[in-house]
Design an enzyme around this catalytic site. Structure first.
Site, short mmCIF file in Angstrom:
data_model
loop_
_atom_site.label_atom_id
_atom_site.label_comp_id
_atom_site.label_asym_id
_atom_site.label_seq_id
_atom_site.Cartn_x
_atom_site.Cartn_y
_atom_site.Cartn_z
N PRO A 122 -2.49 -6.81 -4.84
CG PRO A 122 -3.89 -6.74 -6.70
CD PRO A 122 -2.97 -7.65 -5.93
CB CYS A 123 -4.21 -4.65 -0.34
SG CYS A 123 -2.65 -3.89 0.04
CG HIS A 124 -2.87 -0.74 -4.96
ND1 HIS A 124 -2.03 -1.83 -4.98
CD2 HIS A 124 -3.12 -0.42 -6.25
CE1 HIS A 124 -1.77 -2.16 -6.24
NE2 HIS A 124 -2.42 -1.32 -7.03
#
Length: 157
Positions: free
Chosen positions: A119-121
């Protein structure tokens, strides 16, 4: 290497992998006329669909992302960010133990090959701003709103 394509609210998810695990998930603009899901990618596709339906908060299928040892350390740190929460790049860098590596951490974040699953978001600017996102800021905002325990209604479509 096999490839699946499924429709999501944010475009077409392209999932690549084999019996050993998923090596890449990316997103493309557009709409599919027909989904294509090989047998070996059934579970990852089902989990992505469940995520978008709000029924799944953590993925557990085998993953085989390719990257440098440093990139893999950053991606593991990203996986530790809980669903519905965010951290700043600075905080992520501190968690990795080197406060001076913020640019390298940001670069590794940008090279994340597993869209949504790693989850780089969930990484934002120290001031709470929506900083760069390979999938586009509109997708980042959508994902964070989707994961929020109290979703915000946007005044702007």
């Amino acid at each position: 290497m096999e490839e699946a394509r499924i429709q999501t609210p944010l475009g077409i998810a392209v999932i690549r992998g084999n019996q050993d695990g998923v090596s890449a998930i990316s997103v493309e603009d557009g709409t599919l006329k027909q989904e294509r899901i090989p047998e070996t990618l059934q579970v990852p596709c089902a989990q992505l669909k469940a995520y978008f339906e709000g029924e799944l908060t953590q993925f557990d299928f085998p993953m085989q992302p390719e990257g440098t040892p440093f990139q893999k350390r950053v991606w593991q740190a990203l996986e530790a960010i809980p669903y519905g929460q965010t951290v700043s790049y600075q905080e992520l860098t501190l968690r990795l133990g080197d406060p001076k590596a913020i640019r390298a951490v940001a670069a590794a974040n940008g090279k994340n090959p597993l869209w949504i699953v790693v989850p780089c978001h969930r990484v934002i600017g120290s001031d709470g701003s929506m900083t760069g996102y390979a999938g586009g800021i509109h997708r980042k905002k959508w994902l964070l709103n989707h994961e929020s325990p109290t979703p915000q209604h946007s005044l702007f479509g």
